[in-house]
Design a protein around this motif. Structure first.
Motif, PDB file in Angstrom:
ATOM      1  N   ASP A  64       0.828  -1.210   0.000  1.00 41.51           N
ATOM      2  CA  ASP A  64       0.000   0.000   0.000  1.00 41.51           C
ATOM      3  C   ASP A  64       0.865   1.264   0.000  1.00 41.51           C
ATOM      4  OD1 ASP A  64      -2.741   0.953   0.003  1.00 41.51           O
ATOM      5  OD2 ASP A  64      -2.281   1.818   1.968  1.00 41.51           O
ATOM      6  N   MET A  65       2.137   1.137   0.419  1.00 38.20           N
ATOM      7  CA  MET A  65       3.026   2.296   0.501  1.00 38.20           C
ATOM      8  C   MET A  65       3.820   2.524  -0.778  1.00 38.20           C
ATOM      9  SD  MET A  65       2.654   0.496   3.390  1.00 38.20           S
ATOM     10  CE  MET A  65       3.319   0.144   5.004  1.00 38.20           C
ATOM     11  N   TYR A  66       3.562   1.727  -1.826  1.00 34.84           N
ATOM     12  CA  TYR A  66       4.366   1.788  -3.048  1.00 34.84           C
ATOM     13  C   TYR A  66       4.568   3.217  -3.558  1.00 34.84           C
ATOM     14  CZ  TYR A  66       5.703   1.302  -7.920  1.00 34.84           C
ATOM     15  OH  TYR A  66       6.342   1.441  -9.123  1.00 34.84           O
ATOM     16  N   GLU A  67       3.453   3.955  -3.683  1.00 36.36           N
ATOM     17  CA  GLU A  67       3.550   5.322  -4.220  1.00 36.36           C
ATOM     18  C   GLU A  67       4.421   6.210  -3.333  1.00 36.36           C
ATOM     19  OE1 GLU A  67       2.447   6.131  -7.095  1.00 36.36           O
ATOM     20  OE2 GLU A  67       1.208   4.367  -7.503  1.00 36.36           O
ATOM     21  N   ARG A  68       4.381   5.951  -2.028  1.00 35.61           N
ATOM     22  CA  ARG A  68       5.189   6.747  -1.105  1.00 35.61           C
ATOM     23  C   ARG A  68       6.670   6.524  -1.372  1.00 35.61           C
ATOM     24  NH1 ARG A  68       0.545   7.572  -0.714  1.00 35.61           N
ATOM     25  NH2 ARG A  68      -0.636   8.331   1.068  1.00 35.61           N
ATOM     26  N   HIS A  69       7.044   5.276  -1.628  1.00 39.78           N
ATOM     27  CA  HIS A  69       8.454   4.949  -1.883  1.00 39.78           C
ATOM     28  C   HIS A  69       8.941   5.634  -3.155  1.00 39.78           C
ATOM     29  CE1 HIS A  69       7.901   2.218   1.301  1.00 39.78           C
ATOM     30  NE2 HIS A  69       7.314   1.265   0.622  1.00 39.78           N
ATOM     31  N   VAL A  70       8.120   5.528  -4.208  1.00 35.66           N
ATOM     32  CA  VAL A  70       8.514   6.127  -5.486  1.00 35.66           C
ATOM     33  C   VAL A  70       8.671   7.641  -5.314  1.00 35.66           C
ATOM     34  CG1 VAL A  70       7.771   6.572  -7.861  1.00 35.66           C
ATOM     35  CG2 VAL A  70       7.477   4.283  -6.857  1.00 35.66           C
ATOM     36  N   ALA A  71       7.710   8.261  -4.626  1.00 32.89           N
ATOM     37  CA  ALA A  71       7.759   9.717  -4.419  1.00 32.89           C
ATOM     38  C   ALA A  71       8.988  10.121  -3.606  1.00 32.89           C
ATOM     39  CB  ALA A  71       6.485  10.184  -3.727  1.00 32.89           C
ATOM     40  N   ALA A  72       9.430   9.245  -2.708  1.00 31.08           N
ATOM     41  CA  ALA A  72      10.573   9.567  -1.848  1.00 31.08           C
ATOM     42  C   ALA A  72      11.906   9.188  -2.509  1.00 31.08           C
ATOM     43  CB  ALA A  72      10.434   8.858  -0.504  1.00 31.08           C
ATOM     44  N   GLY A  73      11.857   8.765  -3.781  1.00 33.30           N
ATOM     45  CA  GLY A  73      13.100   8.407  -4.475  1.00 33.30           C
ATOM     46  C   GLY A  73      13.561   6.997  -4.187  1.00 33.30           C
ATOM     47  N   GLY A  74      12.630   6.128  -3.829  1.00 32.89           N
ATOM     48  CA  GLY A  74      12.991   4.739  -3.542  1.00 32.89           C
ATOM     49  C   GLY A  74      13.454   4.025  -4.797  1.00 32.89           C
ATOM     50  N   ARG A  75      14.561   3.309  -4.696  1.00 32.65           N
ATOM     51  CA  ARG A  75      15.021   2.514  -5.836  1.00 32.65           C
ATOM     52  C   ARG A  75      14.396   1.133  -5.715  1.00 32.65           C
ATOM     53  NH1 ARG A  75      21.208   2.842  -6.727  1.00 32.65           N
ATOM     54  NH2 ARG A  75      20.749   5.051  -6.565  1.00 32.65           N
ATOM     55  N   MET A  76      13.405   0.881  -6.567  1.00 34.37           N
ATOM     56  CA  MET A  76      12.573  -0.299  -6.386  1.00 34.37           C
ATOM     57  C   MET A  76      13.221  -1.547  -6.983  1.00 34.37           C
ATOM     58  SD  MET A  76      10.395   1.444  -4.786  1.00 34.37           S
ATOM     59  CE  MET A  76       8.980   0.396  -4.441  1.00 34.37           C
ATOM     60  N   VAL A  77      13.192  -2.616  -6.219  1.00 33.04           N
ATOM     61  CA  VAL A  77      13.758  -3.884  -6.684  1.00 33.04           C
ATOM     62  C   VAL A  77      12.755  -5.008  -6.416  1.00 33.04           C
ATOM     63  CG1 VAL A  77      16.139  -3.164  -6.265  1.00 33.04           C
ATOM     64  CG2 VAL A  77      14.874  -4.343  -4.455  1.00 33.04           C
ATOM     65  N   ASP A  78      13.027  -6.168  -7.020  1.00 28.89           N
ATOM     66  CA  ASP A  78      12.197  -7.352  -6.797  1.00 28.89           C
ATOM     67  C   ASP A  78      12.755  -8.097  -5.587  1.00 28.89           C
ATOM     68  OD1 ASP A  78      10.916  -9.784  -6.777  1.00 28.89           O
ATOM     69  OD2 ASP A  78      11.333 -10.290  -8.863  1.00 28.89           O
ATOM     70  N   TYR A  79      11.962  -8.196  -4.540  1.00 29.41           N
ATOM     71  CA  TYR A  79      12.378  -8.950  -3.362  1.00 29.41           C
ATOM     72  C   TYR A  79      11.292  -9.981  -3.076  1.00 29.41           C
ATOM     73  CZ  TYR A  79      14.033 -10.077   1.299  1.00 29.41           C
ATOM     74  OH  TYR A  79      14.492 -10.745   2.405  1.00 29.41           O
ATOM     75  N   SER A  80      11.600 -11.240  -3.332  1.00 31.75           N
ATOM     76  CA  SER A  80      10.640 -12.336  -3.151  1.00 31.75           C
ATOM     77  C   SER A  80       9.294 -12.028  -3.811  1.00 31.75           C
ATOM     78  CB  SER A  80      10.398 -12.615  -1.659  1.00 31.75           C
ATOM     79  OG  SER A  80      11.595 -12.867  -1.002  1.00 31.75           O
ATOM     80  N   GLY A  81       9.342 -11.430  -5.000  1.00 29.37           N
ATOM     81  CA  GLY A  81       8.115 -11.154  -5.723  1.00 29.37           C
ATOM     82  C   GLY A  81       7.443  -9.839  -5.333  1.00 29.37           C
ATOM     83  N   TRP A  82       8.083  -9.079  -4.472  1.00 28.61           N
ATOM     84  CA  TRP A  82       7.548  -7.786  -4.040  1.00 28.61           C
ATOM     85  C   TRP A  82       8.400  -6.661  -4.583  1.00 28.61           C
ATOM     86  CZ3 TRP A  82       3.082  -7.060  -1.314  1.00 28.61           C
ATOM     87  CH2 TRP A  82       2.504  -8.209  -0.736  1.00 28.61           C
ATOM     88  N   GLU A  83       7.753  -5.599  -5.023  1.00 26.03           N
ATOM     89  CA  GLU A  83       8.464  -4.425  -5.514  1.00 26.03           C
ATOM     90  C   GLU A  83       8.677  -3.470  -4.343  1.00 26.03           C
ATOM     91  OE1 GLU A  83       6.503  -2.885  -8.939  1.00 26.03           O
ATOM     92  OE2 GLU A  83       8.187  -1.609  -9.505  1.00 26.03           O
ATOM     93  N   LEU A  84       9.903  -3.454  -3.838  1.00 25.94           N
ATOM     94  CA  LEU A  84      10.206  -2.697  -2.616  1.00 25.94           C
ATOM     95  C   LEU A  84      11.485  -1.879  -2.799  1.00 25.94           C
ATOM     96  CD1 LEU A  84       9.379  -5.511  -0.045  1.00 25.94           C
ATOM     97  CD2 LEU A  84       8.273  -3.267  -0.119  1.00 25.94           C
ATOM     98  N   PRO A  85      11.648  -0.815  -2.017  1.00 25.62           N
ATOM     99  CA  PRO A  85      12.841   0.017  -2.170  1.00 25.62           C
ATOM    100  C   PRO A  85      14.062  -0.622  -1.494  1.00 25.62           C
ATOM    101  CG  PRO A  85      11.463   0.884  -0.425  1.00 25.62           C
ATOM    102  CD  PRO A  85      10.724  -0.281  -1.005  1.00 25.62           C
ATOM    103  N   VAL A  86      15.169  -0.735  -2.229  1.00 29.57           N
ATOM    104  CA  VAL A  86      16.403  -1.229  -1.614  1.00 29.57           C
ATOM    105  C   VAL A  86      17.081  -0.082  -0.869  1.00 29.57           C
ATOM    106  CG1 VAL A  86      17.812  -0.864  -3.683  1.00 29.57           C
ATOM    107  CG2 VAL A  86      18.523  -2.559  -1.998  1.00 29.57           C
ATOM    108  N   GLN A  87      16.875   1.140  -1.388  1.00 26.75           N
ATOM    109  CA  GLN A  87      17.380   2.344  -0.722  1.00 26.75           C
ATOM    110  C   GLN A  87      16.651   3.529  -1.319  1.00 26.75           C
ATOM    111  OE1 GLN A  87      21.608   2.192  -2.193  1.00 26.75           O
ATOM    112  NE2 GLN A  87      21.099   4.197  -3.008  1.00 26.75           N
ATOM    113  N   TYR A  88      16.852   4.693  -0.731  1.00 28.51           N
ATOM    114  CA  TYR A  88      16.228   5.906  -1.247  1.00 28.51           C
ATOM    115  C   TYR A  88      17.307   6.845  -1.768  1.00 28.51           C
ATOM    116  CZ  TYR A  88      12.076   4.234   1.161  1.00 28.51           C
ATOM    117  OH  TYR A  88      11.007   3.476   1.567  1.00 28.51           O
ATOM    118  N   ASP A  89      17.057   7.424  -2.947  1.00 25.94           N
ATOM    119  CA  ASP A  89      17.998   8.403  -3.497  1.00 25.94           C
ATOM    120  C   ASP A  89      18.104   9.550  -2.503  1.00 25.94           C
ATOM    121  OD1 ASP A  89      18.348   6.904  -5.721  1.00 25.94           O
ATOM    122  OD2 ASP A  89      17.043   8.104  -7.014  1.00 25.94           O
TER     123      ASP A  89
END
Lengths: 370, 132
Positions: free
Chosen positions: A5-30
């Protein structure tokens, strides 16, 4: 790929999204990066979206008795409102998964399991269900999980919670909490080696909680932190990661987590005979900590060699530890294992890099009153 | 947006090279350092090592993982940047000021096959588009 549910928040915060066990999650934030996020959690606070974690409810009059036969720790000593770290083993003493067990009462428990293992765990539990008296419910996709970690976590949570977080002791939880209008389960737990809380809310309220905490944490230096920092923090703090320190063929005693294995527990548990035998006969392998003295970075899967150059094991987790400014490794080696202070090398791209065996965990915070 | 100086030549693998008094000065691009994240160690080739164009001859380790560095051209390693031994994080601050290796370039003609800044900028745009 699944999104939280937080996906848009990560993208807006500069999250570098990666595949983690089938989930699109930020590995770090720019703008911050793993090292900054890591240190910020140690010094102030970090917010992690860990909604990929699995949650499984266990309910029924036989819940306690049945659950006890599946996990290595003694859940009969738990009080209501307590959380206990646990390991679920297979028959040969390997690990199906490691998990947190939340006790509501003798007839109701919440299991929090690894994202990569949710389906496997659910099948494992289902396969071993008793004919009556206990039922499971996988609520993973109905539950958003957020980890608020760091020394400032308590003060931040206090701004939005309808209870006093200072009253919540380490490894206890409260359900029926209210955070700015959002119903929540809050536990004083984490995967970073710092003080902190893990917060479970209905799936669709995840982003709302995220915003609430980010806003509340503004004056405390709270920043979002990604999976990279989550891994470096847990590694430095000596916390195991499934697939690295635990596996179907790598058990809790070998990994050095015997504290959570009660081999003489009444009623028994799956894997108990195998683990008991391991304990009596002595371990053939064990995990030791290593600090690299030569320059280089040990990584998971690299060979480990004794001073004569014989390969004696493999790195299970390795990398740079920001709080120590050192390159460390956990090494699974044959026994008799080298002792603290003994030399041990990691083969980095065909070259042995010298290191020394050190105590685990590599980092331990100074504990306060909890 | 990643910095792309005009006076350098680039590879598709995100290395740059600049000729300085007949010597090739090689580093990684701003895009590369950004993608790698916090750099914690650089493994250099030995001085005197002969490398072919496209051969991996150095490794930049970030907190996230190890990243191979490929030589843009063929040549012999003359010098490595010792400053990065002590302070690898400088690569994150300025990837163009902090070169990795100085090369005796075997065939300066090889430089012509490398990307100029416009071609490299186009490559980065493509990558950006792919990654959203």
């Amino acid at each position: 790929m699944k999104r939280t549910d937080m996906y848009e928040r990560h993208v807006a915060a500069g999250g570098r999204m990666v595949d983690y066990s089938g989930w699109e999650l930020p590995v770090q934030y720019d703008g911050t990066g793993i090292k900054t996020e890591h240190l910020n959690v140690r010094e102030k606070a970090g917010l992690f979206d860990v909604s990929h974690m699995g949650e499984i409810m266990v309910e029924g009059p036989e819940a306690e008795k049945w659950l006890s036969t599946l996990v290595t720790n003694d859940i009969f000593v738990m009080r209501d409102g307590q959380v206990q770290y646990n390991i679920m083993c297979n028959e040969s003493g390997g690990v199906v998964d490691d998990l947190l067990v939340y006790r509501y009462g003798p007839a109701k428990f919440l299991l929090v399991v690894n994202a990569a293992n949710v389906d496997k765990d659910r099948e494992w539990l289902t396969k071993h269900l008793p004919p009556r008296g206990a039922a499971i419910d996988d609520i993973s996709m109905k539950t958003s999980e957020t980890a608020l970690q760091g020394p400032a976590a308590e003060a931040i949570l206090a701004k939005v919670a309808d209870f006093d977080p200072s009253t919540l002791k380490f490894f206890t939880f409260t359900h029926g909490a209210n955070l700015g209008g959002i119903p929540a389960i809050v536990s004083r737990t984490g995967y970073t080696g710092e003080d902190g809380f893990e917060i479970y809310v209905p799936w669709k309220r995840g982003a709302e909680l995220w915003d609430l905490l980010i806003e509340a944490g503004r004056d405390f230096g709270l920043i979002p932190a990604g999976l990279g920092a989550r891994d470096s923090l847990r590694f430095e703090a000596g916390l195991p990661l499934y697939g690295h320190e635990f596996a179907e063929d790598l058990g809790p005693l070998e990994a050095g987590f015997g504290f959570f294995v009660k081999v003489d527990k009444p009623g028994g548990f799956i894997g108990q005979p195998a683990l008991k035998r391991q304990k009596e006969e002595g371990l053939r392998r064990k995990i030791v900590g290593l600090r690299l003295e030569d320059k280089g970075v040990p990584r998971s899967g690299m060979d480990v060699a004794d001073p004569s150059g014989n390969i004696v094991g493999k790195v299970t987790s390795g990398g740079y530890c920001p709080s120590l400014d050192a390159n460390m490794a956990l090494c699974l080696v044959g026994t008799p294992a080298p002792e603290e202070g003994d030399p041990l090398s990691v083969i980095v791209r065909d070259k042995p890099k010298k290191g020394v065996v050190v105590k685990r965990p590599f980092y331990a915070r100074k504990r306060g009153n909890r | 947006m990643a910095k792309i100086p005009q006076d350098l030549r680039y590879t598709k693998d995100h290395e740059w090279i600049r000729m300085e008094d007949g010597v090739g000065v090689v580093g990684i691009t701003d895009y590369a350092q950004h993608a790698m994240g916090d750099v914690v160690y650089v493994e250099f080739p030995e001085k005197g090592r002969k490398v072919r164009a496209g051969e991996d001859f150095a490794v930049v380790e970030s907190v996230k993982g190890a990243n191979d560095v490929f030589s843009p051209v063929s040549g012999t390693v003359l010098e490595v940047n010792d400053t990065l031994e002590e302070s690898p994080e400088l690569l994150n601050q300025d990837a163009y000021a902090n070169w990795l290796v100085r090369l005796e370039v075997a065939d300066p003609g090889e430089l012509d096959s490398l990307l100029d800044h416009a071609a490299y900028a186009a490559l980065l745009e493509e990558l950006e588009a792919e990654n959203g």
